[in-house]
Design an enzyme around this catalytic site. Sequence first.
Site, PDB file in Angstrom:
ATOM      1  CB  CYS A  13      -0.936   0.007   1.207  1.00 54.87           C
ATOM      2  SG  CYS A  13      -2.390   1.061   0.904  1.00 54.87           S
ATOM      3  CE  LYS A  24      -7.955  -1.344   4.619  1.00 50.77           C
ATOM      4  NZ  LYS A  24      -6.564  -0.994   4.300  1.00 50.77           N
ATOM      5  CD  GLU A  65     -14.362  -4.088  -4.099  1.00 49.71           C
ATOM      6  OE1 GLU A  65     -13.374  -4.646  -4.605  1.00 49.71           O
ATOM      7  OE2 GLU A  65     -14.538  -2.859  -4.153  1.00 49.71           O
ATOM      8  CB  CYS A  99      -1.744   4.659   3.666  1.00 47.00           C
ATOM      9  SG  CYS A  99      -1.795   2.966   4.235  1.00 47.00           S
ATOM     10  CB  CYS A 108      -4.502   3.725   0.334  1.00 51.54           C
ATOM     11  SG  CYS A 108      -4.882   3.449   2.076  1.00 51.54           S
ATOM     12  NE  ARG A 160      -6.670   4.721   9.193  1.00 50.58           N
ATOM     13  CZ  ARG A 160      -7.877   5.080   8.779  1.00 50.58           C
ATOM     14  NH1 ARG A 160      -8.399   6.224   9.193  1.00 50.58           N
ATOM     15  NH2 ARG A 160      -8.553   4.313   7.944  1.00 50.58           N
ATOM     16  CE  LYS A 174      -7.575  -3.847   7.675  1.00 50.27           C
ATOM     17  NZ  LYS A 174      -6.519  -3.130   7.018  1.00 50.27           N
ATOM     18  CB  SER A 227      -5.271  -1.868  15.231  1.00 55.30           C
ATOM     19  OG  SER A 227      -6.046  -0.933  14.497  1.00 55.30           O
TER      20      SER A 227
HETATM   21  C1  PBG Z   1      -3.436   0.382   5.173  1.00 52.26           C
HETATM   22  C2  PBG Z   1      -3.908  -0.597   6.162  1.00 52.26           C
HETATM   23  C3  PBG Z   1      -4.721  -0.335   7.249  1.00 52.26           C
HETATM   24  C4  PBG Z   1      -4.822  -1.510   7.951  1.00 52.26           C
HETATM   25  C5  PBG Z   1      -4.094  -2.474   7.276  1.00 52.26           C
HETATM   26  N1  PBG Z   1      -3.544  -1.881   6.153  1.00 52.26           N
HETATM   27  C6  PBG Z   1      -5.306   0.911   7.736  1.00 52.26           C
HETATM   28  C7  PBG Z   1      -6.163   1.715   6.885  1.00 52.26           C
HETATM   29  O1  PBG Z   1      -6.667   1.281   5.847  1.00 52.26           O
HETATM   30  O2  PBG Z   1      -6.333   2.875   7.275  1.00 52.26           O
HETATM   31  C8  PBG Z   1      -5.593  -1.663   9.227  1.00 52.26           C
HETATM   32  C9  PBG Z   1      -5.131  -2.737  10.104  1.00 52.26           C
HETATM   33  C10 PBG Z   1      -5.543  -2.625  11.512  1.00 52.26           C
HETATM   34  O3  PBG Z   1      -6.328  -1.744  11.929  1.00 52.26           O
HETATM   35  O4  PBG Z   1      -5.062  -3.456  12.267  1.00 52.26           O
HETATM   36  N2  PBG Z   1      -3.795   0.146   3.865  1.00 52.26           N
HETATM   37 ZN    ZN Z   2      -3.217   1.987   2.732  1.00 51.67          ZN
END
Ligand code: PBG
Ligand code: ZN
Length: 328
Positions: free
Chosen positions: A121, A196, A234, A123, A131, A206, A249, A275
């Site tokens: 990614c 996602k 998707e 981000c 992203c 984050r 997710k 998380s």
């Molecule tokens: C970034 C990404 C994120 C997570 C995994 N990859 C965060 C987002 O999309 O802002 C989240 C994982 C987590 O919260 O444990 N592409």
């Molecule tokens: Zn990302």
Amino acid sequence: MNFPALRLRRLRKNPAIREMVAETHLKPADFIYPFFLLDGRNKREAIVSMPGIYQQSVDNALIEIDQALKLGIKAIMLFGVPEEKDPQGSSAYLQNGVVQNAVQEIKKTFGTDVVVMADTCLCEYTSHGHCGIVMDGHVVNDPSVEALARAAVSQAEAGADFVCPSDMMDGRIQTIRWALDDAGFQDTAIMAYAVKYASSLYAPFRDAAESTPAFGDRRSYQMDFRNWREAIREAEQDLMEGADMLMVKPALAYLDVLHRVREETDLPLVAYNVSGEYSMVKAAAQNGWIDEQKVVLECLTGIKRAGADLIVTYHALEAARWLKQPNA
Ligand code: PBG
Ligand code: ZN
């Protein structure tokens, strides 16, 4: 009269019978353990909102990976926390980027004993935290996909077993598949973050990845949590584009989605126990309000029962320990 005729409690009579008829079995090899990697050596920074999880340099990560493998965990997921960020996220595809270096070192140390999955990614690498590439205040799809494909190839070059696009741009799986094949990496697999959602449960991540968007939010690319039919679309799209595994997710608030995607596809299915889900359990446990071990194993088993083959979880190391040695 025998009342009631049916007595389901017969099969719950004692632990041996319960074990015999158990339908779902959680095991360490079901887990994928995430890492937040820093450049350099000898670094280990606690992430306040994720007790027990660290930003760390690869030398320290190797110690934890060794522990994970000894407990029967097979796979790790790598996120980079680079020193340099720019609007293009160009540190995502450096030959000596934080993740690329780490993959090489991890593979040199553990070879095929560990399955290395690299988060693909932008981000974590963009100064604005989105992203993808931003033009006129919008995250633009096709230029972002080009950058993601470069990142994927660089991760494959470093030796990653899986690249894991988590961006939710359209067409990225196909573009990444073609780019990998063109570069000679036919055997590098793709785990697609197919389904996602734009979730507030990512907040602690984050902090960990230092990837909070500087403006706006991710709702123009991540999914609306009111939708499940869109999840099927998707998943089908990423399958057709060449994904080897699919992910849903977050996990716990989305078990219905996980279950439905399970019914629609035969690909290995991964759930990301994110998380925020981790931090809520940790916070309640630290307050003494829940039995952490029991709650974690119940939640992870529930995710598996709903249809996940594999679970990305920050609880992996502890849960694997508890599975080996209950009440430890
Ligand atoms: C970034 C990404 C994120 C997570 C995994 N990859 C965060 C987002 O999309 O802002 C989240 C994982 C987590 O919260 O444990 N592409
Ligand atoms: Zn990302």
